[in-house]
Write an enzyme that holds these catalytic residues in place. Structure first.
Site, PDB file in Angstrom:
ATOM      1  N   HIS A  95      47.731  19.019 -75.233  1.00 19.96           N
ATOM      2  CA  HIS A  95      48.229  20.375 -75.487  1.00 19.96           C
ATOM      3  C   HIS A  95      47.476  20.972 -76.670  1.00 19.96           C
ATOM      4  O   HIS A  95      47.378  20.356 -77.734  1.00 19.96           O
ATOM      5  CB  HIS A  95      49.735  20.326 -75.789  1.00 19.96           C
ATOM      6  CG  HIS A  95      50.292  21.628 -76.253  1.00 19.96           C
ATOM      7  ND1 HIS A  95      50.582  22.648 -75.378  1.00 19.96           N
ATOM      8  CD2 HIS A  95      50.617  22.067 -77.495  1.00 19.96           C
ATOM      9  CE1 HIS A  95      51.072  23.669 -76.070  1.00 19.96           C
ATOM     10  NE2 HIS A  95      51.099  23.339 -77.354  1.00 19.96           N
ATOM     11  N   ASP A 103      46.656  39.725 -75.483  1.00 17.10           N
ATOM     12  CA  ASP A 103      46.645  40.758 -76.518  1.00 17.10           C
ATOM     13  C   ASP A 103      45.469  40.617 -77.490  1.00 17.10           C
ATOM     14  O   ASP A 103      45.534  41.042 -78.634  1.00 17.10           O
ATOM     15  CB  ASP A 103      47.958  40.746 -77.299  1.00 17.10           C
ATOM     16  CG  ASP A 103      48.232  39.417 -77.996  1.00 17.10           C
ATOM     17  OD1 ASP A 103      47.395  38.504 -77.934  1.00 17.10           O
ATOM     18  OD2 ASP A 103      49.315  39.294 -78.614  1.00 17.10           O
ATOM     19  N   CYS A 131      48.196  35.861 -86.584  1.00 13.68           N
ATOM     20  CA  CYS A 131      49.346  35.179 -85.986  1.00 13.68           C
ATOM     21  C   CYS A 131      49.707  33.878 -86.703  1.00 13.68           C
ATOM     22  O   CYS A 131      50.788  33.333 -86.488  1.00 13.68           O
ATOM     23  CB  CYS A 131      49.113  34.917 -84.499  1.00 13.68           C
ATOM     24  SG  CYS A 131      47.889  33.635 -84.147  1.00 13.68           S
ATOM     25  N   CYS A 151      45.546  31.057 -78.884  1.00 18.80           N
ATOM     26  CA  CYS A 151      46.252  30.703 -80.112  1.00 18.80           C
ATOM     27  C   CYS A 151      46.376  29.178 -80.131  1.00 18.80           C
ATOM     28  O   CYS A 151      47.164  28.609 -79.374  1.00 18.80           O
ATOM     29  CB  CYS A 151      47.617  31.390 -80.081  1.00 18.80           C
ATOM     30  SG  CYS A 151      48.597  31.182 -81.543  1.00 18.80           S
ATOM     31  N   HIS A 183      48.534  28.150 -76.737  1.00 15.03           N
ATOM     32  CA  HIS A 183      48.822  29.102 -75.667  1.00 15.03           C
ATOM     33  C   HIS A 183      47.790  30.219 -75.675  1.00 15.03           C
ATOM     34  O   HIS A 183      47.132  30.454 -76.688  1.00 15.03           O
ATOM     35  CB  HIS A 183      50.228  29.691 -75.847  1.00 15.03           C
ATOM     36  CG  HIS A 183      51.307  28.687 -75.646  1.00 15.03           C
ATOM     37  ND1 HIS A 183      51.757  27.871 -76.658  1.00 15.03           N
ATOM     38  CD2 HIS A 183      52.002  28.334 -74.540  1.00 15.03           C
ATOM     39  CE1 HIS A 183      52.702  27.068 -76.183  1.00 15.03           C
ATOM     40  NE2 HIS A 183      52.870  27.331 -74.902  1.00 15.03           N
ATOM     41  N   ARG A 234      43.787  36.169 -76.388  1.00 18.41           N
ATOM     42  CA  ARG A 234      43.953  35.492 -77.682  1.00 18.41           C
ATOM     43  C   ARG A 234      44.359  34.057 -77.402  1.00 18.41           C
ATOM     44  O   ARG A 234      45.499  33.786 -77.022  1.00 18.41           O
ATOM     45  CB  ARG A 234      45.013  36.181 -78.536  1.00 18.41           C
ATOM     46  CG  ARG A 234      45.340  35.418 -79.825  1.00 18.41           C
ATOM     47  CD  ARG A 234      46.290  36.190 -80.735  1.00 18.41           C
ATOM     48  NE  ARG A 234      47.499  36.632 -80.090  1.00 18.41           N
ATOM     49  CZ  ARG A 234      48.685  36.007 -80.149  1.00 18.41           C
ATOM     50  NH1 ARG A 234      48.818  34.892 -80.831  1.00 18.41           N
ATOM     51  NH2 ARG A 234      49.735  36.511 -79.528  1.00 18.41           N
TER      52      ARG A 234
END
Length: 126
Positions: A97, A104, A60, A114, A100, A112
């Site tokens: 932060h 999947d 990704c 990410c 996310h 996941r």
């Protein structure tokens, strides 16, 4: 900490990601391709977030993990920004932060995480 203190402590990119909920461009983060053994800590407060044993190559463009180091180190919030519905992941200690989480991923969790490299500091195993 005040926003001025965060700005003094973090690089501009770290501040943008951690405090303004920004993101780095895909495939540009320093930890995307990192395969070394070690621990990933919050770049803002130092809390242990992820272990290298849970990192995998998702393709990704951001470091991806199947699970946090401990269920208590991250919090999840509904994110409806940019016309999407996603689950934001933040550090439970400083509320920075991180990225996310998506349903999947591989393995037992099917998740996941990410995560932006700018939100992380890596501590290699000795």
């Amino acid at each position: 900490m005040t926003e001025e203190e965060w700005r003094a402590r973090l690089s501009p990119e770290q501040y943008h990601v951690l405090r303004e909920k920004g993101t780095e461009r895909a495939f540009t983060g320093k930890y995307d391709k990192n395969k070394a053994d070690g621990e990933y800590h919050c770049a803002a407060c130092g809390q242990l977030l992820f272990e290298s044993s849970d990192k995998y190559e998702s393709g990704c463009g951001w470091p991806s993990f199947t699970a946090p180091a401990d269920g208590e180190v991250v919090e999840e919030h509904r994110d409806t920004s940019h016309g999407m519905i996603r689950t934001e992941v933040v550090c439970s200690k400083c509320e920075g932060h991180l990225g996310h989480v998506f349903p999947d991923g591989p393995g037992e969790t099917g998740l996941r995480y990410c995560i932006n490299s700018a939100a992380l500091d890596f501590e290699p195993e000795d």
